[in-house]
Motif scaffolding. Sequence first.
Motif, PDB file in Angstrom:
ATOM      1  N   SER A 123     -24.744  38.193   6.323  1.00  0.00           N
ATOM      2  CA  SER A 123     -24.386  39.157   7.217  1.00  0.00           C
ATOM      3  C   SER A 123     -24.461  38.778   8.715  1.00  0.00           C
ATOM      4  O   SER A 123     -25.016  37.840   9.197  1.00  0.00           O
ATOM      5  CB  SER A 123     -25.439  40.331   6.883  1.00  0.00           C
ATOM      6  N   ALA A 176     -19.511  45.484   2.313  1.00  0.00           N
ATOM      7  CA  ALA A 176     -19.152  45.523   3.891  1.00  0.00           C
ATOM      8  C   ALA A 176     -17.683  45.695   4.062  1.00  0.00           C
ATOM      9  O   ALA A 176     -17.199  45.943   5.168  1.00  0.00           O
ATOM     10  CB  ALA A 176     -19.910  44.266   4.526  1.00  0.00           C
ATOM     11  N   ALA A 216     -24.706  44.158   6.838  1.00  0.00           N
ATOM     12  CA  ALA A 216     -24.925  44.517   5.602  1.00  0.00           C
ATOM     13  C   ALA A 216     -26.401  44.567   5.221  1.00  0.00           C
ATOM     14  O   ALA A 216     -26.940  43.239   5.530  1.00  0.00           O
ATOM     15  CB  ALA A 216     -23.803  43.895   4.795  1.00  0.00           C
TER      16      ALA A 216
END
Length: 462
Positions: A123, A176, A216
Amino acid sequence: MRNRPLYLALAAGVICAAPLAAQGESLTTRYQARADSLIRGATRDSTAWNRMAELVDRFGPRFSGTPELEQAIDWVVARMREDGLENVHTEPVMVPRWVRGQESATLTSPRSMELHMLGLGGSVGTAAEGVEAEVMVVGSFDELTRRASEARGKIVLFDVPFTTYGQTQPYRGRGAIEAARVGAVASLIRSLGPFGMQSPHTGGMRYNDSIAKIPAAALSMEDAMLIHRLIDRGERPRVRLRMGAQTLADVPSRNVVAEIRGSELPNEVVVMGGHIDSWDVAPGAMDDAGGCVAAWEALRVMKRLGMRPRRTVRVVLWTNEENGTRGGTAYRDAHRAELPNHILAIESDEGVFAPKGFSVTATEPAVAQVRQIAALLRSIGADSVELGGGGADIGPIMQQGVPGMGLMVEQEKYFWYHHTSADTPDKLDPVDIARSVAAMAVMSYVAADAPVRIAFGRPPAN
Protein backbone atom coordinates in the motif's frame (compact mmCIF):
# COMPACT_ATOMS: atom_id res chain seq x y z
CA MET A 1 0.93 -18.39 1.69
CA ARG A 2 -1.21 -17.93 -1.38
CA ASN A 3 -4.19 -19.93 -2.57
CA ARG A 4 -3.09 -23.24 -4.07
CA PRO A 5 -3.28 -22.69 -7.86
CA LEU A 6 -4.24 -25.35 -10.39
CA TYR A 7 -1.18 -25.13 -12.62
CA LEU A 8 -1.97 -27.05 -15.77
CA ALA A 9 0.89 -26.03 -18.05
CA LEU A 10 2.89 -29.25 -17.73
CA ALA A 11 5.28 -30.77 -20.23
CA ALA A 12 3.57 -32.69 -22.99
CA GLY A 13 6.66 -34.33 -24.41
CA VAL A 14 8.11 -36.37 -21.53
CA ILE A 15 9.06 -39.79 -22.93
CA CYS A 16 9.27 -42.49 -20.29
CA ALA A 17 9.52 -46.25 -20.02
CA ALA A 18 6.47 -48.32 -19.12
CA PRO A 19 5.13 -47.86 -15.59
CA LEU A 20 6.23 -50.26 -12.89
CA ALA A 21 2.74 -51.75 -12.78
CA ALA A 22 3.30 -53.05 -16.29
CA GLN A 23 6.44 -54.76 -15.04
CA GLY A 24 4.50 -56.63 -12.38
CA GLU A 25 5.63 -54.76 -9.25
CA SER A 26 3.96 -51.79 -7.60
CA LEU A 27 5.80 -48.93 -5.94
CA THR A 28 3.95 -49.80 -2.74
CA THR A 29 5.36 -53.32 -2.69
CA ARG A 30 8.87 -52.29 -3.67
CA TYR A 31 9.25 -49.46 -1.15
CA GLN A 32 7.20 -50.37 1.93
CA ALA A 33 10.19 -51.32 4.07
CA ARG A 34 12.16 -48.20 3.14
CA ALA A 35 9.11 -46.00 3.64
CA ASP A 36 8.58 -47.48 7.10
CA SER A 37 12.21 -46.71 7.92
CA LEU A 38 11.79 -43.08 6.82
CA ILE A 39 8.59 -42.74 8.83
CA ARG A 40 10.26 -44.12 11.96
CA GLY A 41 13.26 -41.84 11.43
CA ALA A 42 11.06 -38.75 11.02
CA THR A 43 8.70 -39.45 13.92
CA ARG A 44 11.04 -40.75 16.58
CA ASP A 45 11.45 -37.37 18.33
CA SER A 46 10.58 -33.66 18.21
CA THR A 47 13.62 -32.53 16.23
CA ALA A 48 11.53 -30.91 13.48
CA TRP A 49 9.35 -28.92 15.89
CA ASN A 50 12.38 -27.82 17.88
CA ARG A 51 14.16 -26.62 14.76
CA MET A 52 11.07 -24.75 13.55
CA ALA A 53 10.64 -23.10 16.95
CA GLU A 54 14.29 -22.08 17.15
CA LEU A 55 14.15 -20.49 13.70
CA VAL A 56 11.00 -18.55 14.57
CA ASP A 57 12.00 -17.56 18.11
CA ARG A 58 15.54 -16.57 17.17
CA PHE A 59 14.70 -14.33 14.22
CA GLY A 60 11.01 -13.44 14.52
CA PRO A 61 9.33 -12.02 11.40
CA ARG A 62 11.47 -12.52 8.30
CA PHE A 63 10.14 -9.98 5.85
CA SER A 64 11.76 -9.51 2.46
CA GLY A 65 14.50 -6.90 2.51
CA THR A 66 15.11 -7.06 6.27
CA PRO A 67 18.26 -8.02 8.20
CA GLU A 68 16.21 -10.62 10.08
CA LEU A 69 15.52 -12.55 6.90
CA GLU A 70 19.16 -12.51 5.86
CA GLN A 71 20.30 -13.56 9.34
CA ALA A 72 17.81 -16.43 9.26
CA ILE A 73 19.15 -17.53 5.88
CA ASP A 74 22.73 -17.52 7.23
CA TRP A 75 21.61 -19.61 10.22
CA VAL A 76 19.84 -22.15 8.02
CA VAL A 77 22.86 -22.51 5.74
CA ALA A 78 25.14 -23.11 8.71
CA ARG A 79 22.79 -25.73 10.21
CA MET A 80 22.40 -27.50 6.86
CA ARG A 81 26.15 -27.78 6.53
CA GLU A 82 26.38 -29.15 10.06
CA ASP A 83 23.78 -31.73 9.01
CA GLY A 84 26.14 -32.92 6.29
CA LEU A 85 23.79 -32.07 3.42
CA GLU A 86 25.38 -31.69 0.01
CA ASN A 87 25.83 -28.69 -2.28
CA VAL A 88 24.55 -26.29 0.38
CA HIS A 89 24.57 -22.78 -1.05
CA THR A 90 22.48 -19.70 -1.68
CA GLU A 91 21.36 -18.20 -4.96
CA PRO A 92 20.84 -14.44 -5.40
CA VAL A 93 17.39 -12.87 -5.70
CA MET A 94 16.47 -9.19 -5.86
CA VAL A 95 13.38 -8.59 -3.72
CA PRO A 96 10.99 -5.67 -3.16
CA ARG A 97 11.36 -3.55 -0.04
CA TRP A 98 8.09 -2.31 1.42
CA VAL A 99 8.20 -0.55 4.81
CA ARG A 100 5.07 -0.34 6.94
CA GLY A 101 5.96 2.69 9.04
CA GLN A 102 3.70 4.05 11.76
CA GLU A 103 0.01 3.45 11.19
CA SER A 104 -3.36 3.76 12.87
CA ALA A 105 -7.06 3.77 12.17
CA THR A 106 -9.37 5.76 14.43
CA LEU A 107 -13.14 5.84 14.51
CA THR A 108 -13.88 9.54 15.01
CA SER A 109 -17.68 9.50 14.82
CA PRO A 110 -20.15 8.67 16.32
CA ARG A 111 -17.57 8.03 19.06
CA SER A 112 -13.81 7.98 19.39
CA MET A 113 -12.18 4.55 19.24
CA GLU A 114 -8.85 3.13 18.10
CA LEU A 115 -9.47 0.39 15.58
CA HIS A 116 -7.43 -2.79 15.18
CA MET A 117 -5.80 -2.45 11.77
CA LEU A 118 -2.87 -3.49 9.64
CA GLY A 119 -1.85 -1.84 6.41
CA LEU A 120 -1.82 -4.17 3.41
CA GLY A 121 1.54 -5.01 1.91
CA GLY A 122 2.42 -2.75 -0.99
CA SER A 123 0.00 0.00 0.00
CA VAL A 124 0.88 3.64 -0.41
CA GLY A 125 0.91 5.78 2.70
CA THR A 126 -1.15 8.79 3.63
CA ALA A 127 -0.11 12.36 4.23
CA ALA A 128 1.22 12.98 7.73
CA GLU A 129 -2.18 14.21 8.93
CA GLY A 130 -3.85 11.12 7.48
CA VAL A 131 -7.07 10.85 5.55
CA GLU A 132 -10.44 11.16 7.28
CA ALA A 133 -13.77 10.45 5.66
CA GLU A 134 -17.16 8.87 6.09
CA VAL A 135 -17.17 5.11 5.66
CA MET A 136 -19.25 3.31 3.06
CA VAL A 137 -19.70 -0.43 3.65
CA VAL A 138 -20.25 -2.88 0.80
CA GLY A 139 -20.47 -6.66 0.75
CA SER A 140 -19.19 -7.31 -2.78
CA PHE A 141 -17.68 -5.73 -5.86
CA ASP A 142 -21.10 -5.90 -7.50
CA GLU A 143 -22.62 -3.85 -4.69
CA LEU A 144 -19.84 -1.30 -5.04
CA THR A 145 -20.62 -0.99 -8.75
CA ARG A 146 -24.35 -0.55 -8.10
CA ARG A 147 -23.67 2.15 -5.50
CA ALA A 148 -20.76 3.81 -7.28
CA SER A 149 -22.38 7.25 -7.09
CA GLU A 150 -22.25 7.12 -3.28
CA ALA A 151 -18.53 6.31 -3.01
CA ARG A 152 -16.78 9.50 -4.09
CA GLY A 153 -14.76 11.06 -1.27
CA LYS A 154 -15.48 8.19 1.13
CA ILE A 155 -13.52 5.33 2.63
CA VAL A 156 -14.88 2.07 1.23
CA LEU A 157 -14.98 -0.89 3.64
CA PHE A 158 -15.42 -4.33 2.10
CA ASP A 159 -17.15 -6.25 4.89
CA VAL A 160 -17.04 -9.69 3.27
CA PRO A 161 -17.23 -12.72 5.59
CA PHE A 162 -14.53 -15.33 5.01
CA THR A 163 -15.64 -18.36 2.99
CA THR A 164 -12.54 -19.73 1.31
CA TYR A 165 -9.23 -18.01 0.73
CA GLY A 166 -9.68 -18.19 -3.03
CA GLN A 167 -13.12 -16.59 -2.90
CA THR A 168 -12.31 -13.88 -0.33
CA GLN A 169 -8.73 -12.94 -1.24
CA PRO A 170 -9.71 -10.76 -4.25
CA TYR A 171 -11.11 -8.13 -1.87
CA ARG A 172 -7.65 -7.79 -0.36
CA GLY A 173 -5.85 -8.05 -3.70
CA ARG A 174 -7.84 -5.54 -5.78
CA GLY A 175 -10.09 -3.77 -3.29
CA ALA A 176 -8.07 -0.57 -3.56
CA ILE A 177 -8.33 -0.61 -7.36
CA GLU A 178 -12.09 -0.98 -7.34
CA ALA A 179 -12.59 1.57 -4.56
CA ALA A 180 -10.39 4.13 -6.32
CA ARG A 181 -12.20 3.48 -9.60
CA VAL A 182 -15.40 4.95 -8.07
CA GLY A 183 -13.64 7.87 -6.36
CA ALA A 184 -12.97 6.54 -2.84
CA VAL A 185 -10.09 8.04 -0.86
CA ALA A 186 -9.06 4.81 0.93
CA SER A 187 -9.94 1.13 0.99
CA LEU A 188 -10.50 -1.08 4.04
CA ILE A 189 -11.27 -4.78 4.19
CA ARG A 190 -12.57 -7.13 6.84
CA SER A 191 -9.57 -9.34 7.61
CA LEU A 192 -9.39 -12.63 5.74
CA GLY A 193 -10.09 -15.29 8.31
CA PRO A 194 -12.91 -17.25 9.93
CA PHE A 195 -12.06 -16.35 13.52
CA GLY A 196 -11.33 -13.02 15.15
CA MET A 197 -10.26 -12.06 18.69
CA GLN A 198 -9.44 -8.55 17.34
CA SER A 199 -6.50 -9.83 15.26
CA PRO A 200 -6.13 -8.01 11.93
CA HIS A 201 -4.53 -9.99 9.08
CA THR A 202 -2.15 -8.37 6.61
CA GLY A 203 -1.33 -9.62 3.12
CA GLY A 204 -0.48 -8.43 -0.33
CA MET A 205 -2.48 -6.03 -2.49
CA ARG A 206 -1.90 -4.49 -5.88
CA TYR A 207 -2.56 -1.36 -7.92
CA ASN A 208 -3.47 -0.54 -11.50
CA ASP A 209 -1.17 2.17 -12.83
CA SER A 210 -4.03 3.74 -14.77
CA ILE A 211 -6.11 4.27 -11.60
CA ALA A 212 -5.31 6.45 -8.57
CA LYS A 213 -3.39 4.68 -5.83
CA ILE A 214 -5.19 4.98 -2.51
CA PRO A 215 -4.11 3.61 0.90
CA ALA A 216 -5.38 0.15 1.79
CA ALA A 217 -5.62 -1.60 5.16
CA ALA A 218 -7.32 -4.49 6.95
CA LEU A 219 -9.49 -4.14 10.05
CA SER A 220 -10.17 -6.90 12.53
CA MET A 221 -13.38 -8.73 11.73
CA GLU A 222 -14.94 -7.36 14.94
CA ASP A 223 -14.18 -3.75 14.04
CA ALA A 224 -15.43 -4.19 10.50
CA MET A 225 -18.70 -5.61 11.79
CA LEU A 226 -18.97 -2.77 14.31
CA ILE A 227 -18.82 -0.16 11.56
CA HIS A 228 -21.35 -2.14 9.54
CA ARG A 229 -23.76 -2.24 12.49
CA LEU A 230 -23.43 1.51 13.01
CA ILE A 231 -24.44 2.16 9.42
CA ASP A 232 -27.33 -0.29 9.65
CA ARG A 233 -28.64 1.80 12.58
CA GLY A 234 -28.54 4.97 10.54
CA GLU A 235 -25.23 6.36 11.81
CA ARG A 236 -22.63 7.87 9.47
CA PRO A 237 -19.32 6.63 10.92
CA ARG A 238 -16.11 8.42 10.07
CA VAL A 239 -12.60 6.99 10.21
CA ARG A 240 -9.20 8.69 10.19
CA LEU A 241 -6.50 6.55 8.60
CA ARG A 242 -2.80 7.29 9.05
CA MET A 243 -0.21 5.17 7.25
CA GLY A 244 3.51 5.77 6.90
CA ALA A 245 3.93 3.01 4.30
CA GLN A 246 6.45 3.40 1.51
CA THR A 247 8.07 1.28 -1.18
CA LEU A 248 11.85 1.58 -1.43
CA ALA A 249 14.33 0.28 -4.02
CA ASP A 250 14.75 -3.47 -4.46
CA VAL A 251 17.38 -5.12 -2.28
CA PRO A 252 19.32 -8.40 -2.53
CA SER A 253 18.19 -11.61 -0.85
CA ARG A 254 18.76 -15.32 -1.47
CA ASN A 255 17.17 -18.71 -2.00
CA VAL A 256 18.70 -21.52 0.07
CA VAL A 257 19.59 -24.79 -1.68
CA ALA A 258 20.70 -28.19 -0.31
CA GLU A 259 20.78 -31.65 -1.85
CA ILE A 260 21.37 -35.33 -1.66
CA ARG A 261 22.93 -36.08 -5.02
CA GLY A 262 21.52 -39.00 -6.98
CA SER A 263 23.58 -42.19 -7.13
CA GLU A 264 22.79 -43.04 -10.77
CA LEU A 265 20.95 -40.13 -12.39
CA PRO A 266 22.15 -37.04 -10.50
CA ASN A 267 20.99 -34.65 -13.23
CA GLU A 268 17.38 -35.71 -12.75
CA VAL A 269 15.91 -33.76 -9.82
CA VAL A 270 13.02 -33.91 -7.39
CA VAL A 271 12.80 -30.43 -5.84
CA MET A 272 10.82 -29.65 -2.69
CA GLY A 273 10.58 -26.85 -0.15
CA GLY A 274 8.73 -23.91 1.32
CA HIS A 275 9.32 -20.17 1.69
CA ILE A 276 11.74 -18.76 4.25
CA ASP A 277 10.23 -15.25 4.35
CA SER A 278 7.18 -14.15 6.34
CA TRP A 279 5.14 -10.98 6.68
CA ASP A 280 6.66 -8.15 8.70
CA VAL A 281 4.19 -8.61 11.58
CA ALA A 282 4.11 -12.42 11.51
CA PRO A 283 6.69 -14.74 13.10
CA GLY A 284 5.64 -17.18 10.39
CA ALA A 285 5.70 -20.50 12.25
CA MET A 286 3.12 -22.26 10.09
CA ASP A 287 3.53 -19.83 7.16
CA ASP A 288 6.05 -21.04 6.34
CA ALA A 289 8.89 -21.97 8.71
CA GLY A 290 7.14 -25.28 9.28
CA GLY A 291 7.00 -26.01 5.56
CA CYS A 292 10.69 -25.18 5.19
CA VAL A 293 11.61 -27.44 8.08
CA ALA A 294 9.42 -30.29 6.78
CA ALA A 295 11.42 -30.39 3.54
CA TRP A 296 14.79 -29.75 5.22
CA GLU A 297 14.24 -32.44 7.85
CA ALA A 298 13.02 -34.90 5.20
CA LEU A 299 16.38 -34.53 3.47
CA ARG A 300 18.26 -34.81 6.77
CA VAL A 301 16.43 -38.03 7.67
CA MET A 302 17.42 -39.57 4.33
CA LYS A 303 21.01 -38.52 4.97
CA ARG A 304 21.05 -39.94 8.50
CA LEU A 305 19.61 -43.26 7.33
CA GLY A 306 22.07 -43.50 4.44
CA MET A 307 19.26 -43.59 1.88
CA ARG A 308 20.66 -42.08 -1.32
CA PRO A 309 18.12 -42.29 -4.16
CA ARG A 310 18.94 -42.83 -7.82
CA ARG A 311 18.04 -39.23 -8.65
CA THR A 312 18.89 -36.00 -6.82
CA VAL A 313 16.58 -34.70 -4.13
CA ARG A 314 16.96 -30.93 -3.79
CA VAL A 315 15.51 -28.75 -1.06
CA VAL A 316 14.94 -25.08 -1.86
CA LEU A 317 13.83 -22.53 0.70
CA TRP A 318 12.44 -19.80 -1.51
CA THR A 319 12.62 -16.14 -0.57
CA ASN A 320 9.95 -13.46 -1.07
CA GLU A 321 6.87 -15.62 -1.54
CA GLU A 322 4.73 -13.28 0.51
CA ASN A 323 5.05 -10.05 -1.43
CA GLY A 324 6.48 -10.84 -4.81
CA THR A 325 7.30 -14.51 -5.50
CA ARG A 326 10.70 -13.35 -6.67
CA GLY A 327 12.40 -16.46 -5.24
CA GLY A 328 10.36 -18.86 -7.36
CA THR A 329 10.91 -16.75 -10.46
CA ALA A 330 14.66 -16.47 -9.83
CA TYR A 331 14.93 -20.24 -9.36
CA ARG A 332 13.18 -20.79 -12.69
CA ASP A 333 15.54 -18.39 -14.44
CA ALA A 334 18.71 -19.76 -12.82
CA HIS A 335 17.79 -23.40 -13.58
CA ARG A 336 15.93 -22.98 -16.85
CA ALA A 337 18.28 -25.30 -18.78
CA GLU A 338 17.77 -28.04 -16.15
CA LEU A 339 13.97 -27.89 -15.97
CA PRO A 340 13.36 -30.69 -18.51
CA ASN A 341 15.08 -32.98 -15.98
CA HIS A 342 13.11 -31.73 -12.98
CA ILE A 343 10.82 -34.71 -12.67
CA LEU A 344 8.72 -33.36 -9.79
CA ALA A 345 8.33 -30.24 -7.62
CA ILE A 346 6.71 -30.48 -4.16
CA GLU A 347 5.69 -27.48 -2.08
CA SER A 348 4.66 -27.28 1.57
CA ASP A 349 2.92 -23.95 2.20
CA GLU A 350 -0.41 -24.78 3.80
CA GLY A 351 0.89 -25.17 7.35
CA VAL A 352 2.24 -28.33 8.91
CA PHE A 353 -0.80 -29.47 10.77
CA ALA A 354 -1.74 -33.17 10.56
CA PRO A 355 -0.81 -34.33 7.04
CA LYS A 356 -3.56 -35.84 4.90
CA GLY A 357 -1.69 -36.59 1.67
CA PHE A 358 -0.79 -34.79 -1.54
CA SER A 359 -2.47 -32.84 -4.30
CA VAL A 360 -0.96 -33.36 -7.73
CA THR A 361 -1.24 -31.95 -11.22
CA ALA A 362 -0.39 -34.75 -13.65
CA THR A 363 -1.77 -37.31 -16.09
CA GLU A 364 -4.00 -40.12 -14.86
CA PRO A 365 -1.24 -42.76 -15.22
CA ALA A 366 1.08 -40.63 -13.12
CA VAL A 367 -1.63 -40.02 -10.52
CA ALA A 368 -2.08 -43.78 -10.28
CA GLN A 369 1.62 -44.12 -9.48
CA VAL A 370 1.44 -41.27 -6.95
CA ARG A 371 -1.38 -43.16 -5.25
CA GLN A 372 0.95 -46.14 -4.92
CA ILE A 373 3.52 -43.94 -3.18
CA ALA A 374 0.89 -42.32 -0.97
CA ALA A 375 -0.29 -45.76 0.13
CA LEU A 376 3.07 -46.09 1.88
CA LEU A 377 1.89 -43.33 4.25
CA ARG A 378 -1.32 -44.99 5.38
CA SER A 379 0.08 -45.62 8.86
CA ILE A 380 0.27 -41.87 9.52
CA GLY A 381 -2.99 -40.98 7.76
CA ALA A 382 -1.29 -39.17 4.87
CA ASP A 383 -2.37 -41.42 2.00
CA SER A 384 -4.96 -39.21 0.26
CA VAL A 385 -4.29 -38.00 -3.29
CA GLU A 386 -6.28 -35.21 -4.92
CA LEU A 387 -6.01 -33.58 -8.32
CA GLY A 388 -4.87 -30.00 -8.73
CA GLY A 389 -1.62 -29.57 -6.81
CA GLY A 390 0.94 -26.83 -6.87
CA GLY A 391 2.00 -23.71 -5.03
CA ALA A 392 3.14 -20.13 -5.52
CA ASP A 393 6.87 -20.85 -5.34
CA ILE A 394 6.84 -23.81 -7.72
CA GLY A 395 4.34 -22.08 -9.99
CA PRO A 396 7.00 -20.52 -12.27
CA ILE A 397 8.66 -23.89 -12.97
CA MET A 398 5.31 -25.65 -13.31
CA GLN A 399 4.45 -23.16 -16.04
CA GLN A 400 7.61 -24.40 -17.79
CA GLY A 401 6.41 -27.99 -17.65
CA VAL A 402 7.61 -29.31 -14.30
CA PRO A 403 4.95 -31.50 -12.63
CA GLY A 404 3.76 -30.08 -9.31
CA MET A 405 2.51 -31.38 -6.02
CA GLY A 406 1.44 -29.88 -2.69
CA LEU A 407 1.45 -31.36 0.80
CA MET A 408 -2.16 -31.42 2.04
CA VAL A 409 -2.76 -30.95 5.76
CA GLU A 410 -5.67 -30.44 8.12
CA GLN A 411 -6.50 -26.74 7.70
CA GLU A 412 -9.32 -26.08 10.14
CA LYS A 413 -7.33 -23.47 12.08
CA TYR A 414 -4.83 -22.31 9.47
CA PHE A 415 -6.63 -19.11 8.57
CA TRP A 416 -7.22 -18.23 12.22
CA TYR A 417 -3.57 -17.18 12.42
CA HIS A 418 -2.64 -16.54 8.77
CA HIS A 419 -0.60 -13.32 8.28
CA THR A 420 -0.97 -12.26 11.92
CA SER A 421 1.29 -11.83 14.92
CA ALA A 422 -0.30 -15.00 16.35
CA ASP A 423 1.47 -17.29 13.85
CA THR A 424 3.78 -18.63 16.55
CA PRO A 425 5.29 -22.08 17.31
CA ASP A 426 2.68 -22.99 19.93
CA LYS A 427 0.08 -23.30 17.15
CA LEU A 428 1.87 -26.35 15.76
CA ASP A 429 2.09 -29.85 17.23
CA PRO A 430 5.39 -31.78 17.27
CA VAL A 431 3.65 -34.98 16.14
CA ASP A 432 2.00 -33.24 13.20
CA ILE A 433 5.27 -31.70 12.03
CA ALA A 434 7.10 -35.01 12.37
CA ARG A 435 4.45 -36.73 10.27
CA SER A 436 4.68 -33.96 7.67
CA VAL A 437 8.42 -34.59 7.52
CA ALA A 438 7.72 -38.29 7.01
CA ALA A 439 5.24 -37.59 4.21
CA MET A 440 7.68 -35.30 2.39
CA ALA A 441 10.54 -37.78 2.88
CA VAL A 442 8.65 -40.79 1.53
CA MET A 443 7.11 -39.00 -1.45
CA SER A 444 10.35 -37.33 -2.54
CA TYR A 445 12.54 -40.39 -1.93
CA VAL A 446 10.36 -42.86 -3.85
CA ALA A 447 9.80 -40.44 -6.75
CA ALA A 448 13.57 -39.93 -6.93
CA ASP A 449 14.52 -43.59 -6.53
CA ALA A 450 11.90 -45.36 -8.67
CA PRO A 451 13.69 -47.55 -11.21
CA VAL A 452 11.46 -46.12 -13.94
CA ARG A 453 10.91 -42.38 -14.09
CA ILE A 454 7.29 -41.65 -13.20
CA ALA A 455 5.41 -40.78 -16.36
CA PHE A 456 4.30 -37.26 -15.51
CA GLY A 457 2.87 -35.27 -18.38
CA ARG A 458 0.11 -32.86 -19.39
CA PRO A 459 -3.19 -33.65 -17.64
CA PRO A 460 -6.37 -33.92 -19.69
CA ALA A 461 -8.36 -30.72 -20.23
CA ASN A 462 -11.40 -30.27 -17.99
